[in-house]
Enzyme design. Sequence first.
Site, PDB file in Angstrom:
ATOM      1  N   HIS A   1      22.629 -34.453  83.287  1.00  0.00           N
ATOM      2  CA  HIS A   1      23.717 -35.406  83.559  1.00  0.00           C
ATOM      3  C   HIS A   1      23.368 -36.724  83.402  1.00  0.00           C
ATOM      4  CE1 HIS A   1      22.143 -35.747  87.514  1.00  0.00           C
ATOM      5  NE2 HIS A   1      22.666 -36.684  87.675  1.00  0.00           N
TER       6      HIS A   1
ATOM      7  N   GLU B   1      22.598 -42.136  80.295  1.00  0.00           N
ATOM      8  CA  GLU B   1      22.362 -43.296  81.185  1.00  0.00           C
ATOM      9  C   GLU B   1      21.096 -43.851  81.109  1.00  0.00           C
ATOM     10  OE1 GLU B   1      24.582 -43.200  84.798  1.00  0.00           O
ATOM     11  OE2 GLU B   1      23.586 -45.078  85.594  1.00  0.00           O
ATOM     12  N   ASP B   2      20.236 -43.129  81.385  1.00  0.00           N
ATOM     13  CA  ASP B   2      18.929 -43.713  81.507  1.00  0.00           C
ATOM     14  C   ASP B   2      17.774 -43.473  80.517  1.00  0.00           C
ATOM     15  OD1 ASP B   2      19.724 -44.121  84.210  1.00  0.00           O
ATOM     16  OD2 ASP B   2      19.171 -42.357  85.059  1.00  0.00           O
TER      17      ASP B   2
HETATM   18 MN    MN Z   1      22.569 -38.682  88.846  1.00  0.00          MN
END
Ligand code: MN
Length: 739
Positions: free
Chosen positions: A89, A93-94
Amino acid sequence: MVTRTESMQPHTLASSLDDSVEVFLKRILEINAKVNGELIRDAYRFSWNAHRDQVRKSGEPFLAHPIAVALILAEQQLDSVTIAAGLLHDVLEDTPFRREDIRDAFGEEIALLVDGVTKIRTFQMKSRQERQAETFRKMLLSMAQDLRVIIIKFADRLHNLRTLNYLPPERIKDIATETLDIYAPLAHRLGMARIKWELEDLAFKYLYPHRYKTIVSRIVESRHDRETVIDRFAVPLRRRLETEKLEATVVGRPKHFYSIYRKMEQRNKPFEEIYDLLAIRVITRSIADCYHILGIIHSLWKPITDRFKDYIATPKSNGYQSLHTTVVGTEGNIIEMQIRTWEMNQIAEDGIAAHWLYKNGDGGGTSQLTKDDHALTWLKNLIEWQKDLTDSNEFLEFFKIDLFHAEIFVFTPKGDLISLPKGATVLDFAFAVHTDLGLHCIGAKVDGKIEPIHAVLRSGSTVEVLHLASKKPSINWLREVKTPKARSAVRRWLKSTGRQESIELGKKIVRTRLKKLHLHSSFTDHVPALLQHLGVNSLERLYELIGTGEIPMGRVTQYFEVKKVRQSVSSRVVSSLVDTFTGRKREVLVGNNDNLMVRFARCCNPVPGDSIVGFVTHGRGISVHRTDCSNAALFAGDEERTIRVNWDTGAKKRYLVFLEIQASDRAGLLHDCTSVLSDAGANVVEGTIHTENERVHNRFKIEIVNRNQLRQIIRKLERIKGVTNVSRTRDYDQLADGG
Ligand code: MN
């Protein structure tokens, strides 16, 4: 993708990765033996590789976070796809990996889930209100795609809350507040009670650490007393169930610190009184057993009749089902009993998350909720209603009502049950039955008594809506309704009638103004060109825009004025005005319209002889500029607005005359001379004075219209005391037209 992952890793790390994969998979299989081990292994490896260089604020490897999220999901008995998406998940984003990488490795379904979770993220620079509204909106939209997105997001938030200590205090407060404002109510609405309670208790702990500690210690202290009371009911009940051969589990209701705190606040009561309300939960195999057990309980203890609720026959809107009854023990203790099946219990605790357990045996593949699911219907409506709300304050206000409020149950005259939020009015009820009924509602008979539209309804009432075909909603109705459905219907009605009114008004404005324009041809002939000119796609829309003031009528009249002037420019009339600075008259030719207002632009102040050009201005007639004026250049490309103007060479000319006045000097002589000139309407352009031995020679350069005017001026000057001679020093000197 798996091969790529492996090839990217140094060999020494690969063996330790293999170990940690197997340790993790073993834990998952202990929770749910049916998960797809290969998928979980692949997702684990991918996430391990993607996050390999990252550490959390606590100093532990980042991977610990997705692992924890995946475990929370497994504990909720979610399918393998969701657990895999939980592992992945935070990848988008990262890390440098993109949605396509996940899709290539795991397929579209997991890519969609991971992408959905990533998109819910909001940005810090906005106000808290805006941020909350945006988060909420994004959650709604992501849920519409796949409800599992929100389940993963809840697991993510839960683990973040469990490990919040390492963030700065303001961030902690912010996250805890958002959890109480948005995540917990939403979890409640989706029936995910277990998640909701843990979110609330954790947020409570961070926001009010002192109050939290107090409540926890008091619960611990009162534990013995509480268990004694519960046993007074649980022990005889268990014994009786055994003799009746009913298979059931009897447990004391789990405690939730935040809900105790909330009740203390809301009811303004001390801990002891809130915690006196004990409860026992009885979980059994079938609905028939539930009612059987209810009968046994009522035979053992005296029920408080108005506290009985049958949520099995009429489930709450989040899908909750159970029988609730409150009974009085022999020693006067009051206790609430909740009776339900194992499936109901699962749904009561995990809500929508429970659907994947009951509807997907193998824990894999695509999952869909059934169409009649309460949570899904609510969600669909919510997504529909939120479209009308653009203001973030209003948006939050609106959904807090729908999320937080307890429910009431009221009946139609036919006995149909309608559930509404607490605080709902007669009007809400009418809209809940049918939109048309709501739009024409004038009140209702509530249990036979006539009540106004704003009357607040109470649970158990029978409501008969009174309506009148001629009744129409007003803007005040927005204050009388509590439910999103009613609010949205009223808004939509106001909007559509508002539009009709604007169209009518616009039509009226156009009609009156066009009459004054005295068009040569019919308005209809001009419509296509006019719409194109204004960039509007239909006449109705034009009327609407004029009605609302978005297009000023001036833009329409200007269009026609320009057209008209162009049509009649062949005939010449004079339009003139007095220049305020010089008092001189300047005349230009523009067309045959004697109403046409002409003014000389102040920026370049053209005088006769200058090369000039006219522009049709909005509401101020024609503005005349010198062609070399920089402002004129701005309009140069605008053919529609440009108009040819010329100095009127046929107009009255003015002539320059030099007068010499001889006089004997005295005080006030000069003043007397200029007074005569100005009284006679001559314009003094220049004046010089020579004094020589009491003799004065005054010279004036003046503008006159004709000889007659000059004769009168000379006569008046000669009569001035001390003037001995007045003469013209040069013959008529025409004011040069060419400059
Ligand atoms: Mn998270």
